[in-house]
Design a protein around this motif. Sequence first.
Motif, PDB file in Angstrom:
ATOM      1  N   GLY A   1      28.240  69.013  30.051  1.00 32.11           N
ATOM      2  CA  GLY A   1      27.964  68.220  28.854  1.00 32.11           C
ATOM      3  C   GLY A   1      28.820  68.626  27.674  1.00 32.11           C
ATOM      4  N   THR A   2      29.638  69.643  27.848  1.00 34.28           N
ATOM      5  CA  THR A   2      30.444  70.148  26.731  1.00 34.28           C
ATOM      6  C   THR A   2      31.387  69.077  26.185  1.00 34.28           C
ATOM      7  OG1 THR A   2      30.531  72.099  28.116  1.00 34.28           O
ATOM      8  CG2 THR A   2      31.743  72.200  26.054  1.00 34.28           C
ATOM      9  N   THR A   3      32.120  68.425  27.086  1.00 32.60           N
ATOM     10  CA  THR A   3      33.099  67.433  26.647  1.00 32.60           C
ATOM     11  C   THR A   3      32.405  66.301  25.908  1.00 32.60           C
ATOM     12  OG1 THR A   3      34.361  67.949  28.628  1.00 32.60           O
ATOM     13  CG2 THR A   3      35.011  65.969  27.436  1.00 32.60           C
ATOM     14  N   SER A   4      31.361  65.746  26.513  1.00 31.60           N
ATOM     15  CA  SER A   4      30.688  64.589  25.919  1.00 31.60           C
ATOM     16  C   SER A   4      30.145  64.926  24.535  1.00 31.60           C
ATOM     17  CB  SER A   4      29.527  64.125  26.799  1.00 31.60           C
ATOM     18  OG  SER A   4      29.976  63.926  28.087  1.00 31.60           O
ATOM     19  N   GLU A   5      29.541  66.089  24.418  1.00 31.64           N
ATOM     20  CA  GLU A   5      28.945  66.483  23.149  1.00 31.64           C
ATOM     21  C   GLU A   5      30.016  66.523  22.050  1.00 31.64           C
ATOM     22  OE1 GLU A   5      26.871  70.183  23.658  1.00 31.64           O
ATOM     23  OE2 GLU A   5      26.354  70.268  21.526  1.00 31.64           O
ATOM     24  N   LYS A   6      31.132  67.119  22.361  1.00 27.46           N
ATOM     25  CA  LYS A   6      32.215  67.225  21.371  1.00 27.46           C
ATOM     26  C   LYS A   6      32.811  65.858  21.050  1.00 27.46           C
ATOM     27  CE  LYS A   6      32.814  71.827  21.511  1.00 27.46           C
ATOM     28  NZ  LYS A   6      32.908  72.747  20.428  1.00 27.46           N
ATOM     29  N   ILE A   7      33.009  65.072  22.105  1.00 28.95           N
ATOM     30  CA  ILE A   7      33.670  63.783  21.892  1.00 28.95           C
ATOM     31  C   ILE A   7      32.773  62.856  21.074  1.00 28.95           C
ATOM     32  CG2 ILE A   7      34.492  61.686  23.080  1.00 28.95           C
ATOM     33  CD1 ILE A   7      36.489  63.749  23.659  1.00 28.95           C
ATOM     34  N   VAL A   8      31.498  62.838  21.384  1.00 27.38           N
ATOM     35  CA  VAL A   8      30.582  61.972  20.636  1.00 27.38           C
ATOM     36  C   VAL A   8      30.592  62.394  19.157  1.00 27.38           C
ATOM     37  CG1 VAL A   8      28.147  61.323  20.308  1.00 27.38           C
ATOM     38  CG2 VAL A   8      29.126  61.385  22.619  1.00 27.38           C
ATOM     39  N   ALA A   9      30.512  63.679  18.913  1.00 27.26           N
ATOM     40  CA  ALA A   9      30.525  64.169  17.521  1.00 27.26           C
ATOM     41  C   ALA A   9      31.836  63.781  16.833  1.00 27.26           C
ATOM     42  CB  ALA A   9      30.333  65.686  17.504  1.00 27.26           C
ATOM     43  N   MET A  10      32.927  63.874  17.569  1.00 23.84           N
ATOM     44  CA  MET A  10      34.249  63.560  17.011  1.00 23.84           C
ATOM     45  C   MET A  10      34.348  62.075  16.647  1.00 23.84           C
ATOM     46  SD  MET A  10      37.764  64.056  19.131  1.00 23.84           S
ATOM     47  CE  MET A  10      37.606  65.796  19.339  1.00 23.84           C
ATOM     48  N   VAL A  11      33.816  61.239  17.523  1.00 19.67           N
ATOM     49  CA  VAL A  11      33.882  59.791  17.287  1.00 19.67           C
ATOM     50  C   VAL A  11      32.973  59.406  16.103  1.00 19.67           C
ATOM     51  CG1 VAL A  11      33.337  57.550  18.360  1.00 19.67           C
ATOM     52  CG2 VAL A  11      34.626  59.264  19.636  1.00 19.67           C
ATOM     53  N   ARG A  12      31.825  60.050  16.025  1.00 19.43           N
ATOM     54  CA  ARG A  12      30.943  59.801  14.862  1.00 19.43           C
ATOM     55  C   ARG A  12      31.625  60.247  13.570  1.00 19.43           C
ATOM     56  NH1 ARG A  12      26.256  57.789  16.249  1.00 19.43           N
ATOM     57  NH2 ARG A  12      25.112  58.658  18.011  1.00 19.43           N
ATOM     58  N   ALA A  13      32.228  61.435  13.638  1.00 19.29           N
ATOM     59  CA  ALA A  13      32.892  61.964  12.437  1.00 19.29           C
ATOM     60  C   ALA A  13      34.025  61.040  11.993  1.00 19.29           C
ATOM     61  CB  ALA A  13      33.416  63.370  12.706  1.00 19.29           C
ATOM     62  N   ALA A  14      34.579  60.298  12.956  1.00 19.33           N
ATOM     63  CA  ALA A  14      35.665  59.359  12.615  1.00 19.33           C
ATOM     64  C   ALA A  14      35.108  58.043  12.067  1.00 19.33           C
ATOM     65  CB  ALA A  14      36.529  59.104  13.849  1.00 19.33           C
ATOM     66  N   GLY A  15      33.781  57.958  11.946  1.00 19.36           N
ATOM     67  CA  GLY A  15      33.187  56.810  11.266  1.00 19.36           C
ATOM     68  C   GLY A  15      32.613  55.726  12.172  1.00 19.36           C
ATOM     69  N   ALA A  16      32.450  56.019  13.468  1.00 15.24           N
ATOM     70  CA  ALA A  16      31.867  55.003  14.360  1.00 15.24           C
ATOM     71  C   ALA A  16      30.444  54.681  13.912  1.00 15.24           C
ATOM     72  CB  ALA A  16      31.865  55.520  15.791  1.00 15.24           C
ATOM     73  N   LYS A  17      30.092  53.380  14.026  1.00 11.74           N
ATOM     74  CA  LYS A  17      28.740  52.964  13.622  1.00 11.74           C
ATOM     75  C   LYS A  17      27.723  53.344  14.699  1.00 11.74           C
ATOM     76  CE  LYS A  17      28.502  48.608  12.639  1.00 11.74           C
ATOM     77  NZ  LYS A  17      28.693  47.277  12.084  1.00 11.74           N
ATOM     78  N   GLU A  18      28.114  53.118  15.941  1.00 11.00           N
ATOM     79  CA  GLU A  18      27.258  53.484  17.089  1.00 11.00           C
ATOM     80  C   GLU A  18      28.148  54.084  18.161  1.00 11.00           C
ATOM     81  OE1 GLU A  18      25.190  50.028  18.552  1.00 11.00           O
ATOM     82  OE2 GLU A  18      24.589  49.443  16.513  1.00 11.00           O
ATOM     83  N   VAL A  19      27.585  55.011  18.931  1.00 19.56           N
ATOM     84  CA  VAL A  19      28.355  55.595  20.042  1.00 19.56           C
ATOM     85  C   VAL A  19      27.505  55.531  21.319  1.00 19.56           C
ATOM     86  CG1 VAL A  19      29.645  57.585  20.885  1.00 19.56           C
ATOM     87  CG2 VAL A  19      29.435  57.201  18.420  1.00 19.56           C
ATOM     88  N   HIS A  20      27.997  54.749  22.281  1.00 20.04           N
ATOM     89  CA  HIS A  20      27.288  54.585  23.553  1.00 20.04           C
ATOM     90  C   HIS A  20      28.141  55.177  24.659  1.00 20.04           C
ATOM     91  CE1 HIS A  20      24.476  51.890  21.534  1.00 20.04           C
ATOM     92  NE2 HIS A  20      25.547  51.413  20.894  1.00 20.04           N
ATOM     93  N   MET A  21      27.566  56.118  25.385  1.00 17.37           N
ATOM     94  CA  MET A  21      28.341  56.801  26.432  1.00 17.37           C
ATOM     95  C   MET A  21      28.053  56.151  27.778  1.00 17.37           C
ATOM     96  SD  MET A  21      30.233  59.602  26.268  1.00 17.37           S
ATOM     97  CE  MET A  21      31.208  60.385  27.509  1.00 17.37           C
TER      98      MET A  21
END
Length: 491
Positions: A373-393
């Motif tokens: 889960g390491t990659t997903s956790e980081k990537i989701v946080a990164m995408v949110r930090a870039a201003g995504a409104k919603e993040v669906h994996m």
Amino acid sequence: MALGNTPDRKIPSLEDDHFHDECAVFGVFGHDDAAAHTALGLHALQHRGQEASGIVSFNGNNFNSHRAPGLVGDNFSSEEIISRLAGTMAVGHNRYSTTGETMIRNIQPLFADLELGGLAIAHNGNLTNAYALRRALVQRGCIFQSTTDTEIILHLIAISEFSTVVDRIIDALRQVEGAYSLVLLSNDALIGVRDPMGVRPLALGRMDGAYFFASETCAFDIIGVEHIRDVDPGEIVIVDKDGVRSIKPFTKTPRHFCIFEYIYFARPDSMIEDSNVYAVRKRIGAELARESHVESDIVVPVPDSGVPAAIGYAEQAGVPFELGIIRNHYVGRTFIEPSDHIRHLGVKLKHNANTGHIAGKRVVLVDDSIVRGTTSEKIVAMVRAAGAKEVHMRISSPPTTHSCFYGIDTPEREELLAARHDVEAMAKHIGADSLSFISLDGLYRAVGEPGRNSQEPQYCDACFTGEYPIPLTDRQGGPMPAQLSLLTEQD
Ligand code: AMP
């Protein structure tokens, strides 16, 4: 694979697996540039193992060997090394192991001088009765030079009472359990073997009258070799001066090719069992979209492993595909780094959000698997930090709930996120608005089956189901023999 190297190490339980290699094999018979072609083939197969590589060649009189830790390009770019590996026959290997310490003696191809002449062996896979066999061999007086399970096969061949190399190989392999795609080089033949279930891939090719074996066909493409066919499960293909012959000496069992090769491990341009890996991955993405699409503005792959599935997903869902995350290609795969600390650092080094394309968007992220889960956790946080409104994996494999014991590195079971959490808890853990995995049936449809036959699954999917098609004999045994501990290697 390496069997471990601490003196009092116990035989791993189902939850304790750290002995797994992902590897590549390659072989040439009858070409003047055998070693150079092997080096190129291994280079194309670098994704299957980056820890070490080796080539053994035969020039009609002598076997020559060069084995070293590191990448193929670093180990085999010198003309001097290639010219030392003279001869028209060669076998090569790329190795990946998780045990951390690389011992030169564990680097393949392994070589032994047997009663019948020299024999080199390269192995992709993992034996599941290795400890039991090794214990018996040590009791008989065999002296092991490495901690690999591959060496067990070599000893079994050495002590076999049959009179030909091929009969001895059959005799040896009848005693082993597990997954193996092998290429062996004797002083007059190149021999390719796949275990009776065909868990790992092995392809046969031809060029200029010479014959080739490779883990994947991308290794043929790099040198212009024509892919003739895959070696069948349970088949032994012998190439010698009389041409190519095939025998199937093992009791026939249903095939169980590793479905994870299609999902992640193989290179997308390879053909496996008549299917192009990239096309399969796109179909998996399309199935995923049919099963679990969510209202969104863009589909973004986690590069590179998520790209083909994300393309398939975006096409099926009719949602624009964007490279919303950019990968730095000069960093190795996240998993390759052995320590947690480096693994965490690795993810940051490896990916960056392409902010302008993500900000204000509802993003579907596609990756091939969640392991820890390491990659997903980081990537989701990164995408949110870039201003995504919603993040669906969206994940193009079912939840990885079990370790692989047949040759793909996976962490201990308790480290697998899906072994500890249901999908909802996993979504929370990685911080996504929603999380979905492809269903097992959807995955089987993508590889061309009507669905998963639960009575007799058409593939090995043990990492998703816990149904292990080959017995895990070592996992049920007693303590590991002390003889497995080797001195720390200095060479
Ligand atoms: P994790 O960060 O632990 O959840 O690992 C998931 C990532 O590792 C995914 O992006 C996969 O592409 C990749 N992955 C999955 N299985 C393996 C493997 N056996 N070896 C290397 N990488 C893997």
